[in-house]
Scaffold this motif. Structure first.
Motif, PDB file in Angstrom:
ATOM      1  N   ALA A  57      -5.634   8.138  11.778  1.00  0.00           N
ATOM      2  CA  ALA A  57      -4.743   8.170  12.865  1.00  0.00           C
ATOM      3  C   ALA A  57      -6.271   7.841  14.285  1.00  0.00           C
ATOM      4  CB  ALA A  57      -4.193   8.876  13.166  1.00  0.00           C
ATOM      5  N   GLN A  58      -6.892   8.766  13.615  1.00  0.00           N
ATOM      6  CA  GLN A  58      -8.131   8.756  14.893  1.00  0.00           C
ATOM      7  C   GLN A  58      -8.703   7.568  14.886  1.00  0.00           C
ATOM      8  OE1 GLN A  58      -9.950  12.399  13.269  1.00  0.00           O
ATOM      9  NE2 GLN A  58      -9.197  13.736  13.094  1.00  0.00           N
ATOM     10  N   GLN A  59      -8.885   7.001  14.373  1.00  0.00           N
ATOM     11  CA  GLN A  59      -9.481   5.954  14.312  1.00  0.00           C
ATOM     12  C   GLN A  59      -8.427   4.481  14.959  1.00  0.00           C
ATOM     13  OE1 GLN A  59     -12.577   4.437  11.666  1.00  0.00           O
ATOM     14  NE2 GLN A  59     -12.275   5.729  10.615  1.00  0.00           N
ATOM     15  N   LEU A  60      -7.624   4.925  14.274  1.00  0.00           N
ATOM     16  CA  LEU A  60      -6.349   3.401  15.647  1.00  0.00           C
ATOM     17  C   LEU A  60      -6.321   3.893  17.266  1.00  0.00           C
ATOM     18  CD1 LEU A  60      -3.772   3.720  12.288  1.00  0.00           C
ATOM     19  CD2 LEU A  60      -5.514   2.009  13.187  1.00  0.00           C
ATOM     20  N   GLN A  61      -6.363   4.958  17.367  1.00  0.00           N
ATOM     21  CA  GLN A  61      -6.479   5.734  18.636  1.00  0.00           C
ATOM     22  C   GLN A  61      -6.951   4.930  19.686  1.00  0.00           C
ATOM     23  OE1 GLN A  61      -7.115   9.779  18.255  1.00  0.00           O
ATOM     24  NE2 GLN A  61      -5.865  10.282  19.889  1.00  0.00           N
ATOM     25  N   ALA A  62      -8.768   4.388  18.962  1.00  0.00           N
ATOM     26  CA  ALA A  62      -9.093   3.160  20.020  1.00  0.00           C
ATOM     27  C   ALA A  62      -8.807   1.820  19.994  1.00  0.00           C
ATOM     28  CB  ALA A  62     -11.020   2.760  19.103  1.00  0.00           C
ATOM     29  N   LEU A  63      -6.834   1.095  19.407  1.00  0.00           N
ATOM     30  CA  LEU A  63      -6.799   0.294  19.296  1.00  0.00           C
ATOM     31  C   LEU A  63      -6.247   0.015  20.903  1.00  0.00           C
ATOM     32  CD1 LEU A  63      -5.007  -0.197  16.213  1.00  0.00           C
ATOM     33  CD2 LEU A  63      -6.870  -1.922  16.979  1.00  0.00           C
ATOM     34  N   HIS A  64      -6.507  -1.228  21.502  1.00  0.00           N
ATOM     35  CA  HIS A  64      -6.205  -0.760  23.296  1.00  0.00           C
ATOM     36  C   HIS A  64      -5.240  -2.425  23.330  1.00  0.00           C
ATOM     37  CE1 HIS A  64      -8.172   2.481  24.377  1.00  0.00           C
ATOM     38  NE2 HIS A  64      -9.440   1.846  23.525  1.00  0.00           N
ATOM     39  N   SER A  65      -4.265  -1.324  23.663  1.00  0.00           N
ATOM     40  CA  SER A  65      -3.036  -3.050  24.921  1.00  0.00           C
ATOM     41  C   SER A  65      -2.927  -2.628  25.972  1.00  0.00           C
ATOM     42  CB  SER A  65      -2.469  -4.057  23.509  1.00  0.00           C
ATOM     43  OG  SER A  65      -1.180  -3.165  23.441  1.00  0.00           O
ATOM     44  N   ARG A  66      -1.906  -4.048  26.782  1.00  0.00           N
ATOM     45  CA  ARG A  66      -1.779  -3.462  28.370  1.00  0.00           C
ATOM     46  C   ARG A  66      -0.203  -3.225  27.692  1.00  0.00           C
ATOM     47  NH1 ARG A  66      -3.517  -8.269  27.871  1.00  0.00           N
ATOM     48  NH2 ARG A  66      -5.062  -9.031  29.844  1.00  0.00           N
ATOM     49  N   TRP A  67       0.836  -2.822  26.748  1.00  0.00           N
ATOM     50  CA  TRP A  67       1.579  -2.901  25.775  1.00  0.00           C
ATOM     51  C   TRP A  67       1.779  -1.379  25.095  1.00  0.00           C
ATOM     52  CZ3 TRP A  67       1.767  -7.208  28.967  1.00  0.00           C
ATOM     53  CH2 TRP A  67       2.716  -6.894  30.552  1.00  0.00           C
ATOM     54  N   GLY A  68       0.757  -1.043  24.544  1.00  0.00           N
ATOM     55  CA  GLY A  68       0.286  -0.436  23.684  1.00  0.00           C
ATOM     56  C   GLY A  68       0.739  -0.550  22.033  1.00  0.00           C
ATOM     57  N   VAL A  69       0.809   0.317  21.135  1.00  0.00           N
ATOM     58  CA  VAL A  69       0.881  -0.202  19.835  1.00  0.00           C
ATOM     59  C   VAL A  69       2.557   0.118  19.221  1.00  0.00           C
ATOM     60  CG1 VAL A  69       0.149   0.299  17.518  1.00  0.00           C
ATOM     61  CG2 VAL A  69      -1.343  -0.024  19.525  1.00  0.00           C
ATOM     62  N   ILE A  70       3.194  -0.679  18.042  1.00  0.00           N
ATOM     63  CA  ILE A  70       4.042  -0.230  18.052  1.00  0.00           C
ATOM     64  C   ILE A  70       3.909  -0.267  16.425  1.00  0.00           C
ATOM     65  CG2 ILE A  70       6.501  -0.656  17.330  1.00  0.00           C
ATOM     66  CD1 ILE A  70       6.551  -1.830  20.622  1.00  0.00           C
ATOM     67  N   ALA A  71       4.265   0.191  15.101  1.00  0.00           N
ATOM     68  CA  ALA A  71       3.891   0.470  14.027  1.00  0.00           C
ATOM     69  C   ALA A  71       5.529   0.652  13.056  1.00  0.00           C
ATOM     70  CB  ALA A  71       3.149   1.494  13.568  1.00  0.00           C
ATOM     71  N   SER A  72       5.093   0.090  12.280  1.00  0.00           N
ATOM     72  CA  SER A  72       6.502  -0.126  11.430  1.00  0.00           C
ATOM     73  C   SER A  72       5.842   0.211   9.475  1.00  0.00           C
ATOM     74  CB  SER A  72       7.085  -0.995  11.161  1.00  0.00           C
ATOM     75  OG  SER A  72       6.164  -2.366  10.184  1.00  0.00           O
ATOM     76  N   LEU A  73       6.730   0.952   8.839  1.00  0.00           N
ATOM     77  CA  LEU A  73       5.918   1.493   7.748  1.00  0.00           C
ATOM     78  C   LEU A  73       6.253   0.977   6.873  1.00  0.00           C
ATOM     79  CD1 LEU A  73       6.998   5.494   7.749  1.00  0.00           C
ATOM     80  CD2 LEU A  73       5.087   4.133   9.039  1.00  0.00           C
ATOM     81  N   GLY A  74       5.183   0.724   5.356  1.00  0.00           N
ATOM     82  CA  GLY A  74       5.844   0.004   4.097  1.00  0.00           C
ATOM     83  C   GLY A  74       6.053   1.111   3.109  1.00  0.00           C
ATOM     84  N   ASN A  75       5.900   0.422   1.890  1.00  0.00           N
ATOM     85  CA  ASN A  75       6.574   1.314   0.779  1.00  0.00           C
ATOM     86  C   ASN A  75       5.492   2.562   0.541  1.00  0.00           C
ATOM     87  OD1 ASN A  75       5.090  -1.165   0.373  1.00  0.00           O
ATOM     88  ND2 ASN A  75       4.801  -0.024  -1.947  1.00  0.00           N
ATOM     89  N   HIS A  76       4.210   2.101   0.299  1.00  0.00           N
ATOM     90  CA  HIS A  76       3.306   2.858   0.402  1.00  0.00           C
ATOM     91  C   HIS A  76       3.096   4.244   1.165  1.00  0.00           C
ATOM     92  CE1 HIS A  76       1.228   1.854  -3.123  1.00  0.00           C
ATOM     93  NE2 HIS A  76       1.452   0.904  -2.411  1.00  0.00           N
TER      94      HIS A  76
END
Length: 274
Positions: A81-100
């Motif tokens: 999650a600390q590394q994913l903080q570096a992702l950038h877009s105009r309207w943010g980052v949305i995540a869903s979850l998987g089986n793992h």
């Protein structure tokens, strides 16, 4: 230690035609990442950082993640999650979850909270409106979860309203056929990982051979492939399922022995009116 076979990240560019798309949403750029499997084995920090840099260089309007952030140890979500903080877009980052990401409620909650603390919006049977009311993004529970009940969310939306669905397992597209799904984004399959020069994923070949090969392969490899996904025809890429559209990302992480002719993927999707 990382998989024996690995390949450079590929960027796949796809234009998606959306019926009833609002004019102000034309040419919006979405990037999908999936199946990171951040466990110290399946995905190196170098590859992850390279993927993040390539995503940011695309200057996306929205970033969507479709599950399997870790493999077995939920604690690894914190450094990821600390590394994913570096992702950038105009309207943010949305995540869903998987089986793992869903080995019990406490496990799942740890992953959700870590991603939220990193600034991501996490959807588990929920709807987000990053671009306003004209284009909802629905994040479903994983297909193998008892929480997978898409009718509650999808039936609540006006029938003339275009929508995008995040659903980790592409098999869910069969269950979603009665509903309007202008675009479903999935992962889960890793693209088959080993793809023959004919374009056929090795797991699909193993399933065809289940009844004529040795007992060991039939009961071990064949059944394992059959368990992962039923619809191997949707193993990667863009598909129509009835009137709905499905895109399956090959993922970034992998399992032993790794990837051959099946590179890890960043998907760049551009929306256009139908």
């Amino acid at each position: 230690m990382y998989p024996l076979l690995t390949e450079a990240i590929a960027i796949e560019r796809v234009t998606i035609a959306i019926r009833d798309l609002a004019p102000h949403l034309q040419h919006r750029k979405i990037i999908q990442l999936s199946d990171l499997h951040y466990d110290g084995y399946s995905l190196s920090d170098r590859t992850l950082q390279d993927a993040i840099a390539q995503v940011n260089a695309e200057d996306p309007d929205l970033i969507l993640l479709t599950g399997d952030y870790v493999t077995r140890d939920p604690e690894l979500i914190h450094p990821l999650a600390q590394q994913l903080q570096a992702l950038h877009s105009r309207w943010g980052v949305i995540a869903s979850l998987g089986n793992h990401d869903n080995h019990g409620r406490p496990y799942r909650q740890m992953i959700i909270e870590a991603l939220q603390a990193a600034g991501l919006t996490v959807l588990w049977n929920a709807i987000a409106y990053p671009w306003g009311p004209d284009f909802p993004v629905i994040g479903l529970a994983d297909l193998w979860s008892s929480d997978f009940q898409p009718q509650t969310l999808l039936a609540s939306l006006p029938p003339n309203l275009p929508r995008l669905v995040l659903s980790h397992n592409p098999d869910s597209a069969a269950r979603l056929q009665p509903f309007r799904v202008d675009l479903q984004l999935s992962g889960h399959t890793h693209g088959g990982q080993i793809v023959l020069p004919t374009g056929e994923p090795l797991p699909e070949i193993l399933l065809r051979l289940r009844r004529v090969v040795t007992r060991w392969m039939s009961t071990t490899l064949g059944e394992e492939c059959d368990h992962v996904i039923q619809h191997w025809e949707w193993v990667q890429g863009h598909h129509y399922v009835g009137t709905n559209q499905l895109y399956v990302n090959r993922g970034l992480g992998s399992y032993f022995p790794g990837r051959f002719n099946c590179s890890p993927e960043i998907t760049v999707l551009t929306l256009n009116p139908a």
